[in-house]
Design a protein around this motif. Structure first.
Motif, PDB file in Angstrom:
ATOM      1  N   LYS A  11      -2.469  -6.585  -1.307  1.00 33.07           N
ATOM      2  CA  LYS A  11      -2.102  -5.523  -2.241  1.00 33.07           C
ATOM      3  C   LYS A  11      -3.327  -4.939  -2.929  1.00 33.07           C
ATOM      4  O   LYS A  11      -3.356  -3.779  -3.297  1.00 33.07           O
TER       5      LYS A  11
ATOM      6  N   SER B 265       0.823  -1.203   0.000  1.00 35.91           N
ATOM      7  CA  SER B 265       0.000   0.000   0.000  1.00 35.91           C
ATOM      8  C   SER B 265       0.859   1.256   0.000  1.00 35.91           C
ATOM      9  O   SER B 265       0.643   2.178  -0.791  1.00 35.91           O
TER      10      SER B 265
ATOM     11  N   THR C 246      -6.271   0.002   0.312  1.00 40.60           N
ATOM     12  CA  THR C 246      -5.485  -1.219   0.105  1.00 40.60           C
ATOM     13  C   THR C 246      -4.685  -1.617   1.332  1.00 40.60           C
ATOM     14  O   THR C 246      -4.048  -2.666   1.331  1.00 40.60           O
ATOM     15  N   TYR C 247      -4.702  -0.813   2.410  1.00 39.20           N
ATOM     16  CA  TYR C 247      -3.941  -1.179   3.603  1.00 39.20           C
ATOM     17  C   TYR C 247      -4.673  -2.326   4.286  1.00 39.20           C
ATOM     18  O   TYR C 247      -5.798  -2.164   4.765  1.00 39.20           O
TER      19      TYR C 247
ATOM     20  N   THR D 216     -10.492   6.242   1.899  1.00 41.60           N
ATOM     21  CA  THR D 216     -10.397   4.834   2.291  1.00 41.60           C
ATOM     22  C   THR D 216     -11.760   4.155   2.179  1.00 41.60           C
ATOM     23  O   THR D 216     -11.875   3.051   1.633  1.00 41.60           O
TER      24      THR D 216
END
Length: 411
Positions: A377, A19, A188-189, A345
């Motif tokens: 990912k 990320s 993506t975190y 997010t």
């Protein structure tokens, strides 16, 4: 501000598929850099490869293999390396963690010192590596001149890696710097993507907080951390006026907007679900982390002993950081506000849900064709496995009975 024009450096982003690595590559491409390479343990996700196009060269290999790392550095003729932290295949990570990260950092630094071309190394550590069990709001780098023994196992890789990188400063003409972001979050975190899934399946968990939630925490949106890393890389260039003030130092960075610790998870869920904030359900801190008894105190044990309880102790104290050094030396200011980071997010997560729904409607799931596993990912599936990854253990530690019992007992 970072350089407005491309520098001409040859950048190698180690962990460029993560990320944070993806954010770094995006920002480098945005300012017109044309010599960008990625080294990662796994191939890029399809969406990443499509976004980066032919502008980015990709090397796939295990960071634990010294020759593979050296060959990648030589092949792309890297002059500046940005290391996002631990990269490894899931198998190696699960079997060898935390040695994967520590030995990987050693291999990388060793390979860099053997290369005459690499003159700049930026390493992403973790602000949590400064934590020693004591609540110290507005913590500065000078307050902890020597990192303490890692408070928990998940802080060890960043702490040891930081020492390896800073210890290499000045050797063979190499200039190094460490960026210590406060708690990272963003699209993506993997941890927060898993968290949103958990709240999607059990919305009542979004109300949960341990303690009274008066403790404040700093966070760092991944684009802000990436921005800080690029600023540091620019200043490591020998000709930069801030070179000597940057090289060999560690810098704290954050969104510079402390919030009550448990609000981040709740705010992410509210933004993603378009619901009103749930009424907090408070679990007393000492229900979970009991104070040491008389015998333990007599023996000098005054802190939580198990890894899970130490992690919860960390999570329930104020953890805010003074980023004035990064402002003064790196010229750092957040480029994305905390609230905008929350919005981005949540928006990404919702888009991912829609894509998955469409995919599942088109594809019949069978035992021969099971749904895809979660990919940290891409966030490409919604499995529970990421809760068990070592770097995200601190939320997985929460016992099931909190949701099953204590949620029915508002404090």
């Amino acid at each position: 501000m970072s350089q407005e024009k491309p520098t001409g450096e040859s950048y190698l982003v180690v962990g460029g598929g993560t990320s944070l690595g993806e954010a770094i590559v995006r920002l480098l491409l945005r300012r017109g850099e044309t010599r960008i390479s990625i080294f990662d343990a796994l191939p890029l996700a399809a969406e990443q490869a499509a976004a980066f196009g032919d502008h980015v060269r990709v090397f796939v290999g295990e960071i634990l293999a010294p020759k593979v790392v050296s060959d990648a550095i030589q092949s792309c003729q890297a002059t500046c390396i940005i290391f996002t932290g631990m990269i490894s295949t899931p198998v190696a990570r699960n079997v060898l963690y935390p040695r994967t990260s520590i030995n990987g950092a050693r291999n990388l630094v060793s390979a860099i010192l053997q290369s005459a071309a690499v003159k700049q190394l930026v390493y992403f550590g973790d602000a949590a590596s400064m934590f020693d069990g004591i609540e110290r709001p507005n913590l500065r780098e000078a307050d902890v001149p020597c990192l303490p023994k890692p408070w928990s196992a998940r802080h060890e890789p960043a702490s040891v890696g930081e020492g390896i990188v800073l210890g290499a400063n000045g050797k063979n003409g190499l200039a190094t710097v460490v960026i210590r972001p406060a708690l990272l979050f963003g699209p993506t975190y993997s941890f927060y993507m898993s968290l949103l899934l958990r709240y999607h399946e059990a919305p009542e968990l979004a109300a949960l907080c341990v303690g009274d939630n008066t403790n404040l925490s700093d966070t760092t949106f991944i684009d802000n951390a990436a921005h800080a890393g690029i600023l540091a890389a620019d200043r490591l260039a020998p000709a930069h006026p801030q070179h000597s003030a940057t090289a060999g130092r560690a810098f704290l960075v954050s969104d510079d907007d402390p919030r009550p610790t448990w609000d981040l998870e709740r705010d992410l869920w509210v933004a993603a679900s378009h619901t009103t904030p749930p009424t907090p359900v408070r679990v007393p801190y000492n229900y979970y982390v009991k104070k040491p008894g008389p015998l333990a105190r007599l023996l000098g044990r005054t802190e939580p002993r198990t890894e899970k309880k130490r992690n919860m102790h960390w999570y329930c104290l104020t953890r805010t950081y003074n980023i004035s050094l990064a402002r003064d030396v790196l010229g750092y200011t957040p480029i994305v506000s905390h609230d905008e980071g929350i919005r981005r997010t949540a928006e990404w997560w919702l888009e991912r849900r829609l894509k998955l729904s469409a995919l599942k409607n088109e594809t019949q799931v069978t035992t021969e064709n099971p749904p895809p596993a979660y990919d940290s990912k891409t966030g490409s599936e919604l499995a529970i496995a990421p809760y068990l990854e070592p770097e995200t253990m601190y939320f997985a530690l929460m016992p099931t009975k909190i949701g099953a019992v204590w949620l029915n007992e508002p404090i």
